[in-house]
Design an enzyme around this catalytic site. Structure first.
Site, PDB file in Angstrom:
ATOM      1  N   ASP A   1       5.833  10.641 -28.998  1.00 17.10           N
ATOM      2  CA  ASP A   1       5.402  11.679 -29.920  1.00 17.10           C
ATOM      3  C   ASP A   1       6.563  12.016 -30.853  1.00 17.10           C
ATOM      4  OD1 ASP A   1       4.564  13.969 -31.183  1.00 17.10           O
ATOM      5  OD2 ASP A   1       3.620  14.799 -29.402  1.00 17.10           O
TER       6      ASP A   1
ATOM      7  N   GLY B   1      -3.372  16.894 -27.784  1.00 15.30           N
ATOM      8  CA  GLY B   1      -2.754  17.281 -26.526  1.00 15.30           C
ATOM      9  C   GLY B   1      -2.374  16.124 -25.620  1.00 15.30           C
ATOM     10  N   LYS B   2      -2.135  14.945 -26.206  1.00 16.81           N
ATOM     11  CA  LYS B   2      -1.748  13.786 -25.404  1.00 16.81           C
ATOM     12  C   LYS B   2      -0.470  14.032 -24.617  1.00 16.81           C
ATOM     13  CE  LYS B   2      -1.205  10.938 -28.815  1.00 16.81           C
ATOM     14  NZ  LYS B   2      -1.753  11.471 -30.056  1.00 16.81           N
ATOM     15  N   THR B   3       0.536  14.574 -25.331  1.00 15.62           N
ATOM     16  CA  THR B   3       1.837  14.742 -24.687  1.00 15.62           C
ATOM     17  C   THR B   3       1.756  15.739 -23.536  1.00 15.62           C
ATOM     18  OG1 THR B   3       2.944  14.152 -26.738  1.00 15.62           O
ATOM     19  CG2 THR B   3       4.268  15.279 -25.100  1.00 15.62           C
ATOM     20  N   SER B   4       1.059  16.854 -23.752  1.00 14.02           N
ATOM     21  CA  SER B   4       0.877  17.829 -22.674  1.00 14.02           C
ATOM     22  C   SER B   4       0.188  17.181 -21.484  1.00 14.02           C
ATOM     23  CB  SER B   4       0.014  18.998 -23.153  1.00 14.02           C
ATOM     24  OG  SER B   4       0.590  19.576 -24.286  1.00 14.02           O
TER      25      SER B   4
ATOM     26  N   GLY C   1      -2.197  16.052 -32.149  1.00 12.40           N
ATOM     27  CA  GLY C   1      -2.653  17.418 -32.003  1.00 12.40           C
ATOM     28  C   GLY C   1      -3.729  17.628 -30.945  1.00 12.40           C
TER      29      GLY C   1
ATOM     30  N   THR D   1       2.407  19.038 -33.661  1.00 13.31           N
ATOM     31  CA  THR D   1       2.358  17.647 -34.091  1.00 13.31           C
ATOM     32  C   THR D   1       1.736  17.489 -35.480  1.00 13.31           C
ATOM     33  OG1 THR D   1       2.301  16.959 -31.793  1.00 13.31           O
ATOM     34  CG2 THR D   1       1.661  15.318 -33.418  1.00 13.31           C
TER      35      THR D   1
END
Lengths: 618, 119
Positions: free
Chosen positions: A45, A20-23, A18, A504
């Site tokens: 993710d 924001g790693k993927t972004s 949550g 997430t």
């Protein structure tokens, strides 16, 4: 963004679900690809929307992104990886061994450790030189291995032990048994990860104390393992100067700035970047391209409807009313770290005690400041604490003194590492947990911690075995109630799952629910905590974020939860009886379009020349 | 030399770290196995969670599992024959089966949960 400057071959983003790693990984991959470098983006993710972000379906194989030259992506689903892993062991004996045996094995291989090792196993191939990845200048991961995994792989004992027999073997590496041919590959992976010329680690966090503490711990642990090239990104910051006309935004901004001013030492020394909260969802190339740039508060473009007219979600006091009506029992708040379990447990306990009911609140809150004043200020309320560190240390000490004493140095090192696994911590805390839950037939026992379904199933399996032994020894025939039976009984136990209204965290909570159901425990309710939508924000940026929450809240109410409550993001951390009562009683109502005096109205007027928001109108 | 095969139940690890309380029987047994091997015994341990194939491929073990279920483990085979089931052997038993010198008494108390009631 310093972490984008002259990056090495591998870039890892790590942080809690949550943040924001993927972004961040997507935006980084896009940025580097735009600079003309060939990039492979790898997402693990479980809620991966990388495909959605780039408008192409990706999945479990390397897929080129047509819209972005030089960019390819790969999605690894850790749960699917764990499934494949289990199948590798179970496949050959399926249909050969009886069903209960297969189930017992499957459960053993369903823990967090297995999932993690399985996912790690999936991406090792990407880290060693191979034809598959030779064409990519950089590989960007939206995850990083944990210290526990890396330490295990580095321990010579972990490898030799489970090949030798009769000595003992590593619980977490268990599923790898028989794959010893990969040992050299794993060693190459660890070398690549700990080589600053090849690997850069980017810690992603929010500007919240708990989140920063967690990042500091990760940083320190990975540093000690040789991952020395670390960068810090603080994501989702409210812009400075603070948004006008919004007390909530002002309070959050102030809290964030205070957290940044007192960064843990180890984080303060890292090169750092700040990324502001975006009013938009990071879907589509256009949105991603603007990820690292500053956004002025967008001009309000019409009203943002937060809740449908007449739609009034439950608040916490509604849940508390139902809990009190059902009489004494065990109330467990479960969820990922940092979602606010302790605060909500305290709120539920205070709400029940205010009704004159006898309540025992037990928290594992490391800070303890949230709850330490409650006991004196409220009748009928007892507060106690489980200290996970203490419990873990006691367990560790006991194990090392007993079986550790029998082992040689290598074996002891391995045992020490086994004791650092997340499963072991849970088991250590479980001992303290079992001591307290027995009280729940006389009063309300509220706890902010509970074992996962996986742990319960494992413990129950061992318990069953022990009971069998007892029965053979002396046939007392008296009825035994295990903690598991107590947790499975809805009359005795209510599990409240806590989440945030973000993709997430909701997915992680749904996974937790599935895990509990496997153990025959049906969660009683969900609590969507720290909801911006429920806080009736005024600033347009926050209203956009609030709007984005609605899809997740809808999913919770329609797909996941039997009942749920919505708890707003508070201006101040709710500490003490009064602010907890305030938290309980927040009423969230839908705005009506035809209302003569709408609750939510456009509050910003624009400067006609610059378009900047200037004046607050009420 | 006579071979001893131990078929363990589903264990997180053969050390039993993962139990609520460390199982003293497992601790003691691990030490006993270690002792026996050092004295020349041939002992092999199989964990159901990690080497299920070893259970499936052995007709005796497979039949035992079908008849009594996984909760009846551990099962101990000596030279391929069932020697013991449902509990771990003592050091003396291991010594007798392996044909090695008897251990010196006394040894650690093997009572698992006589005082705690965890069973």
């Amino acid at each position: 963004m310093q972490f984008l400057d002259r990056p090495p071959r591998f870039l890892f983003f790590t942080g809690k679900g949550g943040v924001g790693k993927t972004s961040m990984a997507c935006a980084t991959a896009l940025q580097l690809a735009t600079e003309g470098k060939s990039i492979l983006l790898v997402s693990t993710d479980p809620a991966s929307n990388v495909g959605q972000v780039f408008g192409v379906s990706i999945g479990h194989h390397i897929t080129t992104i047509p819209a972005v030259p030089n960019l390819a992506a790969l999605e690894i689903d850790p749960l699917a990886a764990a499934q494949t892993f289990r199948e590798r062991i179970l496949g050959p004996v399926r249909g050969v061994l009886p069903e209960p045996v297969l189930n017992a094995i499957a459960e053993q291989l369903s823990g967090a450790c297995t999932t993690e090792i399985a996912a790690f196993d999936e991406f090792t191939a990407l880290l060693v030189d191979s034809a598959m990845t030779a064409d990519y200048e950089h590989i960007v991961f939206d995850t990083a291995p944990t210290g526990h995994t890396l330490r295990l792989l580095q321990l010579p004992g972990a490898w030799s032990r489970f090949l030798e027999t009769g000595k003992g073997d590593a619980s977490c590496l268990g599923p790898l048994a028989g794959l010893e041919k990969q040992r050299t590959e794993y060693q190459a992976v660890v070398r690549a990860l700990t080589d600053p010329a090849r690997t850069r680690l980017v810690l992603v966090t929010r500007a919240q104390r708990a989140s920063l503490r967690e990042a500091a711990r990760t940083s320190e642990e990975l540093f000690s393992l040789g991952l020395s090239q670390q960068y810090l990104v603080i994501n989702g910051l409210l812009p400075s100067p603070p948004l006008p006309c919004d007390e909530l935004a002002a309070a959050i901004h102030q809290r964030e700035q205070a957290a940044l001013a007192t960064l843990p030492d180890i984080l303060a020394t890292l090169p750092r970047a700040h990324v502001e909260l975006k009013p938009f969802n990071l879907v589509g190339l256009e949105a991603l391209r603007h990820f690292f740039t500053h956004h002025p508060e967008p001009a309000p473009s019409g009203e943002v409807e937060l809740f449908e007219s007449g739609d009034t979600p439950n608040n916490l006091s509604d849940l508390i009313d139902q809990i009190s009506a059902d009489g004494p029992g065990l109330i467990l708040l479960m969820g990922k770290g940092g979602v606010g379990k302790t605060t909500l447990a305290a709120a539920v306990a205070v709400g029940l005690a205010r009704k004159g009911l006898s309540v025992h609140l037990t928290t594992s809150d490391p800070a303890a400041h949230l709850t330490h004043t409650l006991e004196e200020s409220l009748a009928h309320l007892t507060v106690s604490r489980i200290d996970p560190t203490e419990e873990k240390e006691r367990h560790r000490q006991h194990v090392m003194d007993t079986q550790g004493a029998q082992l040689d140095a290598e074996g002891r090192a391995l045992l020490e590492e086994d004791l650092r696994s997340p499963c072991t911590e849970e088991i250590a805390v479980f001992q303290a947990f079992s001591r307290i839950i027995g009280e729940a037939d006389k009063r309300f026992v509220v706890m902010d911690t509970a074992p996962t379904g996986h742990t319960l199933l494992l413990l129950d399996a061992t318990g069953a075995y022990h009971r069998e032994v007892t029965r053979q020894g002396r046939n007392t025939g008296h009825h035994v109630t295990t903690p598991m039976m107590q947790l499975q009984n809805p009359k005795q136990t209510k599990v409240l799952l806590v989440t945030w209204a973000e993709t997430t965290p909701v997915l992680e909570t749904a996974n937790l629910q599935a895990d509990l159901r496997r153990a025959g425990i049906e969660p009683w309710a969900w609590i969507v905590n720290q909801s911006i939508a429920a806080a009736h924000p005024r600033a347009h940026l926050l209203r956009q974020r609030a709007h984005n929450e609605l899809g997740e809240i809808h999913a919770v109410s329609t797909q996941h939860a039997r009942r749920y409550a919505l708890v707003p993001l508070m201006k101040h951390e709710p500490v003490g009886v009064n602010s907890l009562l305030e938290l309980i009683n927040q009423r969230i109502e839908g705005s009506k379009r035809d209302d003569k005096e709408p609750r939510i109205e456009p509050l910003l007027q624009q400067n006609p020349k610059s378009g900047d928001p200037l004046v607050c109108s009420m | 030399m006579t071979k001893i095969h131990i078929f363990d139940p589903v264990l997180c690890c053969s050390t039993g770290v993962c139990g609520v309380q460390v199982d003293q029987a497992l601790v003691t047994f691990a030490a006993d196995v270690d002792w026996a091997i050092k004295n020349g015994a041939q002992i092999e341990r199989m964990n159901l969670a990690q080497q299920p194939l070893a259970f499936a491929e052995n007709a005796t073990v497979k039949a035992f599992l079908e008849r009594s279920g996984p909760e009846a483990l551990p099962l101990i085979l000596v030279a391929g024959e069932v020697a013991l089931a449902g509990r771990y052997p003592t050091r003396t038993e291991l010594a007798r089966w392996a044909g090695i010198a008897k251990p010196l008494p006394p040894k650690i108390d093997v009572a698992c949960c006589s005082d705690s009631g965890c069973c």
